[in-house]
Design a protein around this motif. Structure first.
Motif, PDB file in Angstrom:
ATOM      1  N   GLN A   1       0.796  -1.215   0.000  1.00  0.00           N
ATOM      2  CA  GLN A   1       0.000   0.000   0.000  1.00  0.00           C
ATOM      3  C   GLN A   1       0.835   1.274   0.000  1.00  0.00           C
ATOM      4  O   GLN A   1       0.313   2.341  -0.306  1.00  0.00           O
TER       5      GLN A   1
ATOM      6  N   HIS B   1       0.551  -9.548   4.510  1.00  0.00           N
ATOM      7  CA  HIS B   1      -0.511  -8.538   4.455  1.00  0.00           C
ATOM      8  C   HIS B   1      -1.094  -8.574   3.037  1.00  0.00           C
ATOM      9  O   HIS B   1      -0.837  -7.710   2.217  1.00  0.00           O
TER      10      HIS B   1
ATOM     11  N   ASN C   1      -1.798 -10.822   8.820  1.00  0.00           N
ATOM     12  CA  ASN C   1      -2.788  -9.762   8.957  1.00  0.00           C
ATOM     13  C   ASN C   1      -4.123 -10.239   8.392  1.00  0.00           C
ATOM     14  O   ASN C   1      -4.203 -10.655   7.229  1.00  0.00           O
ATOM     15  N   GLU C   2      -5.138 -10.206   9.193  1.00  0.00           N
ATOM     16  CA  GLU C   2      -6.514 -10.485   8.764  1.00  0.00           C
ATOM     17  C   GLU C   2      -6.636 -11.735   7.889  1.00  0.00           C
ATOM     18  O   GLU C   2      -7.111 -11.660   6.751  1.00  0.00           O
TER      19      GLU C   2
ATOM     20  N   ASN D   1      -9.347  -8.946  11.869  1.00  0.00           N
ATOM     21  CA  ASN D   1     -10.340  -7.911  11.593  1.00  0.00           C
ATOM     22  C   ASN D   1     -11.653  -8.270  12.267  1.00  0.00           C
ATOM     23  O   ASN D   1     -12.196  -9.350  12.042  1.00  0.00           O
TER      24      ASN D   1
ATOM     25  N   ASN E   1      -8.150  -5.527  14.580  1.00  0.00           N
ATOM     26  CA  ASN E   1      -8.297  -4.446  13.606  1.00  0.00           C
ATOM     27  C   ASN E   1      -9.782  -4.109  13.573  1.00  0.00           C
ATOM     28  O   ASN E   1     -10.602  -4.957  13.250  1.00  0.00           O
TER      29      ASN E   1
ATOM     30  N   TYR F   1     -12.844  -1.298  12.392  1.00  0.00           N
ATOM     31  CA  TYR F   1     -13.213  -0.116  11.609  1.00  0.00           C
ATOM     32  C   TYR F   1     -14.678   0.274  11.715  1.00  0.00           C
ATOM     33  O   TYR F   1     -14.991   1.447  11.869  1.00  0.00           O
TER      34      TYR F   1
ATOM     35  N   TRP G   1     -18.242   4.040   5.237  1.00  0.00           N
ATOM     36  CA  TRP G   1     -18.303   3.211   6.439  1.00  0.00           C
ATOM     37  C   TRP G   1     -18.939   3.989   7.580  1.00  0.00           C
ATOM     38  O   TRP G   1     -18.712   5.201   7.738  1.00  0.00           O
TER      39      TRP G   1
ATOM     40  N   GLU H   1      -5.099  -2.144  14.268  1.00  0.00           N
ATOM     41  CA  GLU H   1      -5.501  -1.180  13.236  1.00  0.00           C
ATOM     42  C   GLU H   1      -6.818  -0.551  13.630  1.00  0.00           C
ATOM     43  O   GLU H   1      -7.710  -1.226  14.168  1.00  0.00           O
TER      44      GLU H   1
ATOM     45  N   TRP I   1      -4.417   3.313  11.582  1.00  0.00           N
ATOM     46  CA  TRP I   1      -4.341   3.143  10.131  1.00  0.00           C
ATOM     47  C   TRP I   1      -4.819   4.425   9.499  1.00  0.00           C
ATOM     48  O   TRP I   1      -5.983   4.703   9.546  1.00  0.00           O
TER      49      TRP I   1
ATOM     50  N   GLU J   1      -5.534   1.806  -1.510  1.00  0.00           N
ATOM     51  CA  GLU J   1      -6.536   1.096  -0.720  1.00  0.00           C
ATOM     52  C   GLU J   1      -7.153  -0.044  -1.545  1.00  0.00           C
ATOM     53  O   GLU J   1      -8.338  -0.041  -1.869  1.00  0.00           O
TER      54      GLU J   1
ATOM     55  N   PHE K   1      -6.715   7.635   4.123  1.00  0.00           N
ATOM     56  CA  PHE K   1      -6.651   7.221   5.534  1.00  0.00           C
ATOM     57  C   PHE K   1      -5.515   7.901   6.308  1.00  0.00           C
ATOM     58  O   PHE K   1      -5.312   7.585   7.473  1.00  0.00           O
TER      59      PHE K   1
HETATM   60  C1  FCB Z   1      -7.784  -3.214   6.737  1.00  0.00           C
HETATM   61  C2  FCB Z   1      -6.539  -3.688   6.009  1.00  0.00           C
HETATM   62  C3  FCB Z   1      -5.654  -2.555   5.582  1.00  0.00           C
HETATM   63  C4  FCB Z   1      -6.427  -1.358   5.054  1.00  0.00           C
HETATM   64  C5  FCB Z   1      -7.539  -0.993   5.996  1.00  0.00           C
HETATM   65  C6  FCB Z   1      -8.351   0.209   5.561  1.00  0.00           C
HETATM   66  O1  FCB Z   1      -8.761  -4.197   6.763  1.00  0.00           O
HETATM   67  O2  FCB Z   1      -5.769  -4.528   6.856  1.00  0.00           O
HETATM   68  O3  FCB Z   1      -4.749  -3.056   4.642  1.00  0.00           O
HETATM   69  O4  FCB Z   1      -6.876  -1.610   3.791  1.00  0.00           O
HETATM   70  O5  FCB Z   1      -8.399  -2.079   6.162  1.00  0.00           O
END
Ligand code: FCB
Length: 425
Positions: free
Chosen positions: A22, A114, A158-159, A215, A280, A282, A314, A339, A377, A384, A393
């Motif tokens: 990214q 990732h 990651n996730e 996540n 993580n 959001y 979101w 995150e 993040w 993205e 972000f």
């Molecule tokens: C997460 C991802 C990260 C980024 C954010 C916005 O789920 O781990 O790479 O895209 O969302």
């Protein structure tokens, strides 16, 4: 409580999170192939935001924003461009970054996976093949050998669930597979790869702490009075959030995604493979039945809390960060927010977002659940994934023509919140 985490001399981490693809630019991997096939909605990644050249100055920006930790990921495709061929130059580049972080007082937190893979990976040892476990362990070995003892915190995956759902069930991201049987195989292999990677890290660097970044999403019924909406929201929570917490806590999972998939599995090595659990977080999704859209039903964001939707649509629901942390605390592992962030180009919502999520962390701690770290993040505007360069972000805005970084006003808030967070022992 783990012997390795929290770090004895740095019990709380306040940092930023980035991922290689990214921000770095010029990385050829499975995602580049995917973009060439025009399977993303936004612009291709291209030069990203040139962090490959600018990592050291980016780290200084994180330091200036009050961070004491820097979470980044290592690009597997750069490190092993052809199967079995390793690039010492690339490993050396990451080593220089780690040394720089140590020199300026930032704790490196290194993610090994990732989302992206070398282009050869899916042809040769995809996650559906048990050979993938060894491939990931070998990659881990090279990286940990190269980075040495200065890295004390690793996140092998990651996730994993987001990747598996989108890559092996929904076909939206590489490798673009849409098949429950493949998903099932890949799921088991990926968790085994986590355990294998963790074993390698500990063999080479016994003091290093290992965690997973999972996540977690809040799920709500679209119509509270509709029993099906409620049922689906509860099932989504169970499978998306809880099954991974359980897998790491107990070494078994019972993953039910009606009507597509029902699977049970176990891996006795998983609980001992982590020292902390990373969340993580959001946003929240609303479910409305009957599902017409794709495989997991009709899900959408809506502004139920009245705070306004972010630039990528979101919902902002800080109190659910608390709910997810409480859920993750069931695992018994020390917790870190690995995150959390917001797409907000004009920086009109970010200050309130940061403050509300920090308050929520304090609420969780007041309930007796310590949170050992928070990673925002992100440091910079970046690529993205499917949305290209649309969502912004960054605490720092990036002009992609000049690659100039400019602090957004909310950097001040991040610094102030960090000062408070780090002043609590
Ligand atoms: C997460 C991802 C990260 C980024 C954010 C916005 O789920 O781990 O790479 O895209 O969302």
């Amino acid at each position: 409580m783990s012997r390795r985490f929290p770090l004895p001399d740095r019990p709380r981490l306040w940092g930023v999170a980035l991922s290689h693809y990214q921000v770095e630019g010029g990385d050829h991997c499975d995602w580049t192939d995917w973009e060439a096939g025009r399977r993303t909605r936004g612009a291709p990644c291209g030069d990203a935001v040139s962090s490959w050249e600018q990592y050291e100055t980016d780290a200084l920006l994180a330091k200036a924003a009050g961070a004491n930790a820097f979470r980044f990921s290592v690009s597997w495709s750069r490190v092993e461009p052809r199967q079995g061929e390793w690039s010492d130059d690339v490993l050396g580049r990451y080593r220089r970054l780690v040394d720089h972080l140590a020199a300026i007082g930032l704790e490196p937190v290194v993610t090994l996976f990732h989302y992206t893979h070398p282009s050869w990976f899916h042809r040769s040892t995809p996650w559906t093949s048990s050979a993938s476990i060894d491939r990931f362990a070998r990659f881990t070995r090279r990286v940990v050998e190269a980075l040495g003892g200065s890295v004390r915190v690793y996140v092998p995956l990651n996730e994993p669930l987001v990747f598996l759902l989108a890559g092996y069930l929904d076909g939206q991201i590489p490798p673009g597979v849409s098949d429950p049987a493949s998903f099932r195989l890949a799921f088991g292999n990926m968790l085994s790869a986590h355990a294998a990677s963790s074993a390698v890290i500990r063999e080479l660097n016994p003091a290093a702490a290992v965690g997973v970044a999972h996540n977690m999403m809040a799920f709500a019924p679209d119509r509270w009075w509709n029993p099906f909406d409620r049922l689906i929201a509860a099932a989504a929570h169970r499978c998306y959030n809880q099954s991974i917490v359980e897998a790491y806590a107990e070494g078994r999972w019972n993953f039910v995604l009606p009507p597509l998939l029902r699977m049970k599995g176990r891996n006795d090595d998983l609980p001992a493979s982590i020292d902390f659990f990373g969340v993580n977080y959001y946003s929240r999704l609303h479910f409305r039945s009957p599902g017409k859209e794709r495989v997991v039903g009709d899900f959408h964001y809506r502004d139920r809390s009245g705070r306004g939707l972010t630039d990528n649509g979101w919902e902002v629901v800080p109190e659910k960060l608390g709910a997810m942390l409480m859920e993750a605390s069931q695992s018994g592992f020390p917790l870190v927010v690995t995150e959390n962030g917001i797409a907000d180009a004009t920086d009109t919502m970010r200050v309130a977002f940061l403050e509300a999520h920090a308050r929520e962390i304090a609420v969780v701690e007041a309930r007796g659940v310590p949170i050992h770290g928070y990673f925002h993040w992100s440091l910079l505007d970046n690529y993205e994934w499917l949305d290209g360069y649309g969502p912004r972000f960054g605490l720092y805005e990036v002009d992609r023509t000049t690659m100039q970084r400019t602090a957004r006003p909310s950097v001040e808030t991040f610094r102030e919140l960090g000062r408070k967070f780090l002043s609590v022992p």
